[in-house]
Design an enzyme around this catalytic site. Structure first.
Site, short mmCIF file in Angstrom:
data_model
loop_
_atom_site.label_atom_id
_atom_site.label_comp_id
_atom_site.label_asym_id
_atom_site.label_seq_id
_atom_site.Cartn_x
_atom_site.Cartn_y
_atom_site.Cartn_z
N ASN A 165 3.86 5.93 0.13
CA ASN A 165 2.79 4.95 -0.06
C ASN A 165 3.38 3.58 0.26
OD1 ASN A 165 0.79 3.26 -0.90
ND2 ASN A 165 0.85 3.82 -3.07
N LYS B 150 1.90 0.88 0.46
CA LYS B 150 1.16 -0.21 -0.20
C LYS B 150 0.86 -1.30 0.83
CE LYS B 150 3.02 1.29 -4.57
NZ LYS B 150 3.40 0.98 -5.93
N GLY C 189 7.38 0.62 -9.64
CA GLY C 189 7.98 -0.63 -9.16
C GLY C 189 8.85 -1.32 -10.18
N HIS D 236 -5.24 5.29 -7.46
CA HIS D 236 -3.92 4.71 -7.75
C HIS D 236 -4.07 3.68 -8.88
CE1 HIS D 236 -0.13 2.59 -7.33
NE2 HIS D 236 0.31 3.65 -6.66
N SER E 23 9.21 4.77 -9.20
CA SER E 23 10.62 4.49 -8.99
C SER E 23 11.43 5.73 -8.59
CB SER E 23 11.23 3.82 -10.24
OG SER E 23 10.57 2.59 -10.50
N GLU F 14 1.73 9.37 -12.04
CA GLU F 14 2.48 8.12 -11.88
C GLU F 14 2.34 7.29 -13.15
OE1 GLU F 14 3.00 7.08 -7.41
OE2 GLU F 14 1.21 6.10 -8.16
N GLU G 231 -2.91 0.85 -9.21
CA GLU G 231 -3.15 -0.52 -8.74
C GLU G 231 -4.62 -0.73 -8.37
OE1 GLU G 231 0.05 -0.42 -5.88
OE2 GLU G 231 1.48 -0.39 -7.54
P1 13P Z 1 7.47 2.80 -6.63
O1 13P Z 1 8.12 4.01 -5.99
O2 13P Z 1 7.74 1.53 -5.89
O3 13P Z 1 7.76 2.72 -8.09
O4 13P Z 1 5.89 3.01 -6.48
C1 13P Z 1 5.33 4.21 -6.91
C2 13P Z 1 3.93 4.27 -6.46
O5 13P Z 1 3.09 3.54 -6.97
C3 13P Z 1 3.57 5.19 -5.37
O6 13P Z 1 2.20 5.33 -5.26
#
Ligand code: 13P
Length: 248
Positions: free
Chosen positions: A9, A11, A172, A96, A211, A166, A98
């Site tokens: 992903n 992002k 992150g 997700h 992470s 997640e 976010e």
């Molecule tokens: P990170 O791997 O940066 O923690 O992000 C995870 C994520 O949100 C994947 O969709």
């Protein structure tokens, strides 16, 4: 036996020059891995066509990070699942954290998007996960259960769905759920999926996200119900991402 699956992903990162270097570098590294599992890249919408072209017949497939709940019409700024399919996408990340956090996406909207993806033959990757406050309050399992049931209870067909757990506190942040914590939640999710669809529950692939890095991936993948990963930050580095794919 569930085939391993690792999804990148990206992002809201990248530009044409960086994408090309990343994909070319990644394909070179993956080409050296024998018998690797499935691998998917999800760039931002404007770069789907570029990445599709770069992936060619490498076997690495393309996904998107969201889609509309609707098939077409007056929805300024939205992207329909059929458009994603038209551009070569086989997968779409939905729900997700976010999107839930910054765009107020509800379980009902995620369910409608999931149904739209399925109608377009794009495989939804449904994200679920609790916040730190919810975990500390002992509500993690209940939150994940209601997200799962909210998105999946009314779907006709669970044979082509992937679920990604997640935990929001691990995204992150550099904090990862321990392999045992992740397995506990994946086992819980597996039980709910089996309840929703006894036929498919055991076949649905469950990914862990939050992470995931080259050095913690193998321990996560060693767990019974962790079939792969949804990777954010580390997917922007060809070597780190190839190492995660290699561990799966
Ligand atoms: P990170 O791997 O940066 O923690 O992000 C995870 C994520 O949100 C994947 O969709």
């Amino acid at each position: 036996m569930r085939q391993s699956l690792v999804i990148a992903n990206w992002k809201m990162h990248g530009d044409q020059k960086a994408n090309e270097a990343l994909v070319v570098g990644l394909l070179k590294l993956l080409g050296r891995q024998a018998n690797r599992g499935e691998c998917v890249l999800c760039p931002p919408f404007p770069y789907l066509a570029q990445v599709h072209e770069l992936l060619g017949d490498s076997g690495v497939t393309l996904g998107a990070q969201d889609c509309s709940h609707s098939e077409s019409g007056a929805y300024t700024g939205e992207v329909a699942a059929a458009m994603l399919a038209d551009l070569g996408c086989r997968w779409v990340i939905l729900g997700h954290s976010e999107r839930r956090q910054y765009h107020q996406e509800s379980d009902a909207l995620v369910a409608a998007k999931l149904a739209a993806a399925q109608r377009a033959s794009v495989v939804p990757v449904l994200c679920v996960g609790e916040t730190r406050e919810q975990r500390e309050a002992g509500e993690a399992e209940q939150v994940v259960e209601s997200q799962l049931r909210g998105a999946l209870a009314d779907q006709a067909d669970l044979s082509r769905v992937v679920v990604a757990y997640e935990p929001v506190w691990a995204i992150g942040t550099g904090l990862t759920a321990s392999p045992e914590q992740a397995q506990d939640m994946h086992g819980h999710i597996r039980g709910i999926l089996a309840d929703l669809d006894p036929e498919q529950g055991d076949k649905i692939r469950l990914l862990y996200g939050g992470s995931v890095k080259a050095d913690n991936a193998a321990a996560l993948f060693a767990q019974n119900d962790i079939d792969g990963a949804l990777v954010g930050g580390a997917s922007l580095d060809a070597e780190a991402f190839a190492a995660i794919v290699g561990a799966a």
